[in-house]
Design a protein around this motif. Structure first.
Motif, PDB file in Angstrom:
ATOM      1  N   VAL A  65       0.844  -1.204   0.000  1.00  0.00           N
ATOM      2  CA  VAL A  65       0.000   0.000   0.000  1.00  0.00           C
ATOM      3  C   VAL A  65       0.877   1.251   0.000  1.00  0.00           C
ATOM      4  N   VAL A  66       1.899   1.256   0.846  1.00  0.00           N
ATOM      5  CA  VAL A  66       2.814   2.403   0.902  1.00  0.00           C
ATOM      6  C   VAL A  66       3.512   2.582  -0.437  1.00  0.00           C
ATOM      7  N   ARG A  67       3.969   1.489  -1.008  1.00  0.00           N
ATOM      8  CA  ARG A  67       4.669   1.561  -2.289  1.00  0.00           C
ATOM      9  C   ARG A  67       3.743   2.074  -3.401  1.00  0.00           C
ATOM     10  N   MET A  68       2.514   1.651  -3.386  1.00  0.00           N
ATOM     11  CA  MET A  68       1.541   2.105  -4.384  1.00  0.00           C
ATOM     12  C   MET A  68       1.358   3.611  -4.322  1.00  0.00           C
ATOM     13  N   LEU A  69       1.250   4.149  -3.132  1.00  0.00           N
ATOM     14  CA  LEU A  69       1.056   5.591  -2.969  1.00  0.00           C
ATOM     15  C   LEU A  69       2.295   6.367  -3.387  1.00  0.00           C
ATOM     16  N   GLU A  70       3.457   5.834  -3.079  1.00  0.00           N
ATOM     17  CA  GLU A  70       4.698   6.526  -3.432  1.00  0.00           C
ATOM     18  C   GLU A  70       4.963   6.495  -4.933  1.00  0.00           C
ATOM     19  N   GLU A  71       4.739   5.348  -5.537  1.00  0.00           N
ATOM     20  CA  GLU A  71       5.051   5.207  -6.956  1.00  0.00           C
ATOM     21  C   GLU A  71       4.022   5.869  -7.867  1.00  0.00           C
ATOM     22  N   HIS A  72       2.838   6.122  -7.335  1.00  0.00           N
ATOM     23  CA  HIS A  72       1.779   6.707  -8.168  1.00  0.00           C
ATOM     24  C   HIS A  72       1.246   8.013  -7.576  1.00  0.00           C
ATOM     25  N   GLU A  73       2.104   8.713  -6.864  1.00  0.00           N
ATOM     26  CA  GLU A  73       1.678   9.990  -6.292  1.00  0.00           C
ATOM     27  C   GLU A  73       1.145  10.923  -7.372  1.00  0.00           C
ATOM     28  N   CYS A  74       1.846  11.042  -8.462  1.00  0.00           N
ATOM     29  CA  CYS A  74       1.416  11.948  -9.533  1.00  0.00           C
ATOM     30  C   CYS A  74       0.090  11.516 -10.138  1.00  0.00           C
ATOM     31  N   ASP A  75      -0.134  10.200 -10.220  1.00  0.00           N
ATOM     32  CA  ASP A  75      -1.409   9.714 -10.752  1.00  0.00           C
ATOM     33  C   ASP A  75      -2.566  10.080  -9.830  1.00  0.00           C
ATOM     34  N   HIS A  85     -10.797  19.252  -8.744  1.00  0.00           N
ATOM     35  CA  HIS A  85      -9.922  20.417  -8.916  1.00  0.00           C
ATOM     36  C   HIS A  85      -9.061  20.580  -7.663  1.00  0.00           C
ATOM     37  N   LYS A  86      -8.716  19.440  -7.065  1.00  0.00           N
ATOM     38  CA  LYS A  86      -8.026  19.435  -5.776  1.00  0.00           C
ATOM     39  C   LYS A  86      -6.563  19.808  -5.968  1.00  0.00           C
ATOM     40  N   PRO A  87      -6.079  20.809  -5.237  1.00  0.00           N
ATOM     41  CA  PRO A  87      -4.666  21.186  -5.344  1.00  0.00           C
ATOM     42  C   PRO A  87      -3.748  20.037  -4.920  1.00  0.00           C
ATOM     43  N   ARG A  88      -2.578  19.996  -5.515  1.00  0.00           N
ATOM     44  CA  ARG A  88      -1.601  18.957  -5.183  1.00  0.00           C
ATOM     45  C   ARG A  88      -1.308  18.927  -3.684  1.00  0.00           C
ATOM     46  N   PHE A  89      -1.164  20.087  -3.079  1.00  0.00           N
ATOM     47  CA  PHE A  89      -0.856  20.176  -1.652  1.00  0.00           C
ATOM     48  C   PHE A  89      -1.906  19.437  -0.838  1.00  0.00           C
ATOM     49  N   GLU A  90      -3.192  19.694  -1.129  1.00  0.00           N
ATOM     50  CA  GLU A  90      -4.263  19.060  -0.374  1.00  0.00           C
ATOM     51  C   GLU A  90      -4.279  17.550  -0.605  1.00  0.00           C
ATOM     52  N   THR A  91      -4.035  17.126  -1.844  1.00  0.00           N
ATOM     53  CA  THR A  91      -4.028  15.695  -2.141  1.00  0.00           C
ATOM     54  C   THR A  91      -2.932  14.978  -1.367  1.00  0.00           C
ATOM     55  N   VAL A  92      -1.743  15.537  -1.378  1.00  0.00           N
ATOM     56  CA  VAL A  92      -0.619  14.888  -0.707  1.00  0.00           C
ATOM     57  C   VAL A  92      -0.818  14.863   0.805  1.00  0.00           C
ATOM     58  N   VAL A  93      -1.241  15.989   1.365  1.00  0.00           N
ATOM     59  CA  VAL A  93      -1.339  16.106   2.823  1.00  0.00           C
ATOM     60  C   VAL A  93      -2.556  15.385   3.385  1.00  0.00           C
ATOM     61  N   SER A  94      -3.731  15.616   2.800  1.00  0.00           N
ATOM     62  CA  SER A  94      -4.963  15.094   3.402  1.00  0.00           C
ATOM     63  C   SER A  94      -5.372  13.730   2.877  1.00  0.00           C
ATOM     64  N   GLU A  95      -4.698  13.251   1.833  1.00  0.00           N
ATOM     65  CA  GLU A  95      -5.039  11.936   1.300  1.00  0.00           C
ATOM     66  C   GLU A  95      -3.861  10.966   1.418  1.00  0.00           C
ATOM     67  N   LEU A  96      -2.764  11.262   0.729  1.00  0.00           N
ATOM     68  CA  LEU A  96      -1.683  10.290   0.610  1.00  0.00           C
ATOM     69  C   LEU A  96      -0.873  10.130   1.887  1.00  0.00           C
ATOM     70  N   ILE A  97      -0.446  11.249   2.479  1.00  0.00           N
ATOM     71  CA  ILE A  97       0.353  11.160   3.710  1.00  0.00           C
ATOM     72  C   ILE A  97      -0.445  10.510   4.827  1.00  0.00           C
ATOM     73  N   LEU A  98      -1.718  10.838   4.900  1.00  0.00           N
ATOM     74  CA  LEU A  98      -2.566  10.265   5.942  1.00  0.00           C
ATOM     75  C   LEU A  98      -2.602   8.743   5.843  1.00  0.00           C
ATOM     76  N   VAL A  99      -2.799   8.231   4.626  1.00  0.00           N
ATOM     77  CA  VAL A  99      -2.845   6.778   4.450  1.00  0.00           C
ATOM     78  C   VAL A  99      -1.485   6.147   4.744  1.00  0.00           C
ATOM     79  N   LYS A 100      -0.411   6.773   4.270  1.00  0.00           N
ATOM     80  CA  LYS A 100       0.931   6.229   4.528  1.00  0.00           C
ATOM     81  C   LYS A 100       1.225   6.189   6.021  1.00  0.00           C
ATOM     82  N   ASN A 101       0.845   7.229   6.747  1.00  0.00           N
ATOM     83  CA  ASN A 101       1.048   7.236   8.196  1.00  0.00           C
ATOM     84  C   ASN A 101       0.333   6.070   8.859  1.00  0.00           C
ATOM     85  N   GLU A 102      -0.901   5.809   8.423  1.00  0.00           N
ATOM     86  CA  GLU A 102      -1.660   4.694   8.986  1.00  0.00           C
ATOM     87  C   GLU A 102      -0.973   3.371   8.697  1.00  0.00           C
TER      88      GLU A 102
END
Length: 504
Positions: A65-75, A85-102
């Motif tokens: 799961v962590v690898r999927m998020l890291e390798e496909h962050e841009c996707d 129309h979600k800004p990159r900042f919001e996507t990384v912080v409120s979606e991807l980082i949150l899941v990786k932390n979990e």
């Protein structure tokens, strides 16, 4: 290995297209009901074979799961940009980082979580072993929502994987690009027999639920949650529901107005207000209303400029249905103090603050999934508490004050799924804090250890031998008063006795 380099083996199984794709970029079709039955059957076979039981398997899937998020962050950034129309900042912080932390938290603690928990012994179990064993539930269904489509699918999935379950994930069809991306990537990274993604509209989800899963985890609005719970009840399937609600935000006369305004504005207007946990309305002390409104107006200028439509930091409504609903609430309630501009062709609604809002206005009776916040006034903390308690229990209560007694009263005299003082939303993101609703805002909770518990059955185990039958014979018929007296006397020997029938 990158998903772009691997073939989707689940798509090739027996010549059937269970995922209906073999490479990234192809259009995604909705999953046929018969395919849902097939996927559930395959997951059950895999679970019964014990594939998910061992720790090394669970760790490997969490790391994937962590690898999927890291390798496909841009996707993910691209998909959420298209959907919201979600800004990159919001996507990384409120979606991807949150899941990786979990996922990383689960990886670091899995061994401890999986260990049986020993419980305190008593007089009758001194030579026995009493423990609680966490066993996986089986095959679970996870239904995400469009507000935060990545985290509402993958954070519960982390818990399901850690607890040793197989899972079927159903992203929300409203965020079609993100749903398609998850649908493609899951077979590339996770075990193709244990974990599956489906594409189902909300209208058919009750039918999917009735296929009989071992647990259903749903995030969304109350109406859909009610249908899910009803469908689950027909098969006695346990559910976790994280539902929306009218989250109140009290602003006391004793607070840092500038900081308060910044934190409320950020929480309400990020993701264009499309959030289950954002403040839904402000209960402002009369003495500071004018200051707060001015501070909020300054924050919006600072965040998004004079025209938020041109800001790269501001999103759009997910679809015309949500756009029209939010616009109608805006037009039928209170008076526009800031914002109010709408452009249907762009699904754009400006960050909007409403004043002169009456309790009877439509916006005070429906959840707001858009960039609009009503401001009501109260004369004291008692009025605020009474106002909050008149309504259904919300998912979140927020309070801004420098007076610790005010904070304490709001926390103890209102009931909600969660509470946060002098900030907003953060309590719903922390891995160490269980998060969920209460009453009409949902049932059950998740995050961190609590996610593991949600997807586990805590099985009570008593391991004892056949010794001391000279004592336990007292419980057998024929019943004699003498035996009852002996059992009662034995029970009084310990002040910490947990029940008089322990001697059994």
């Amino acid at each position: 290995m990158s998903g772009k380099k691997r073939a989707c083996t689940s798509c090739q199984r027996n010549g059937r297209l269970t995922c209906r794709r073999t490479r990234l970029g192809e259009p995604c079709l909705k999953t046929d009901p018969l395919e849902c039955v097939d996927l559930l059957s395959r997951a059950r076979v895999a679970f019964r074979a014990g594939r998910t039981i061992v720790e090394v398997f669970r760790l490997a899937q969490l790391e994937a799961v962590v690898r999927m998020l890291e390798e496909h962050e841009c996707d993910f950034v691209d998909a959420l940009g298209r959907d919201l129309h979600k800004p990159r900042f919001e996507t990384v912080v409120s979606e991807l980082i949150l899941v990786k932390n979990e996922a990383l938290h689960a990886i670091n603690n899995l061994k401890k979580w999986m260990q049986p928990q020993h419980v305190e012994r008593n007089l009758s179990t001194t030579l026995d072993e009493c423990l609680v064993f966490s066993e996986p539930l089986g095959v679970v269904l996870i239904v995400g929502t469009w507000c935060n489509p990545v985290q509402t699918c993958l954070v519960p999935l982390v818990g399901a994987i850690a607890a040793g379950n197989c899972a079927v994930i159903s992203p929300c069809e409203c965020t079609a690009h993100t749903a398609e991306l998850l649908h493609r990537l899951i077979p590339f990274y996770l075990d193709n027999e244990c974990f599956h993604g489906i594409r189902s509209g909300t209208h058919v989800l009750p039918e999917v639920v009735e296929l009989k899963f071992d647990h259903v985890f749903f995030t969304g609005n109350r109406e859909e949650g009610s249908r899910i719970a009803t469908a689950a009840a027909r098969t006695l399937t346990p559910v976790t529901l994280v539902l929306g609600g009218k989250n109140p935000c009290y602003v006391d006369q004793h607070c840092d107005i500038s900081t308060t305004a910044q934190r409320i504005a950020w929480a309400r207007f990020h993701n264009a207000g499309q959030s289950l946990v954002a403040p839904d309305y402000i209960l402002c002390h009369t003495d500071v209303q004018a200051q707060l409104l001015q501070a909020l107006k300054c924050c919006l200028m600072q965040f998004y400029g004079s025209d938020p439509r041109e800001s790269r930091s501001y999103g759009r409504m997910v679809n015309l249905e949500i756009f029209n609903r939010t616009r109608d609430l805006l037009w039928r309630s209170g008076k526009v103090a800031v914002g109010g501009q709408v452009i249907e062709a762009e699904k754009y609604i400006a960050p909007t603050i409403l004043t002169d809002v009456a309790e009877s206005d439509p916006i005070m009776h429906q959840d707001i999934f858009g960039p609009v916040i009503p401001v009501l006034t109260v004369n004291n903390i008692e009025e605020a508490i009474a106002f909050i308690n008149k309504k259904e229990k919300p998912l979140c209560v927020y309070a801004y004050s420098t007076n610790s007694k005010v904070i304490s009263r709001l926390m103890s005299e209102t009931s909600s799924g969660s509470f946060c003082s002098n900030d907003s939303i953060l309590q719903s993101l922390m891995v160490a804090l269980p998060f969920g609703g209460v009453g009409s805002s949902g049932m059950g909770s998740y995050h961190g250890r609590q996610s593991f518990e949600t997807f586990s059955h805590r099985k009570s185990c008593l391991l004892r031998g056949t010794r001391f039958e000279c004592v336990t014979y007292l419980r057998y018929p024929p019943y004699e008063d003498h035996n009852l007296s002996l059992m009662t006397w034995a029970n009084t020997l310990s002040q910490r006795s947990q029940g008089w029938c322990q001697i059994l």
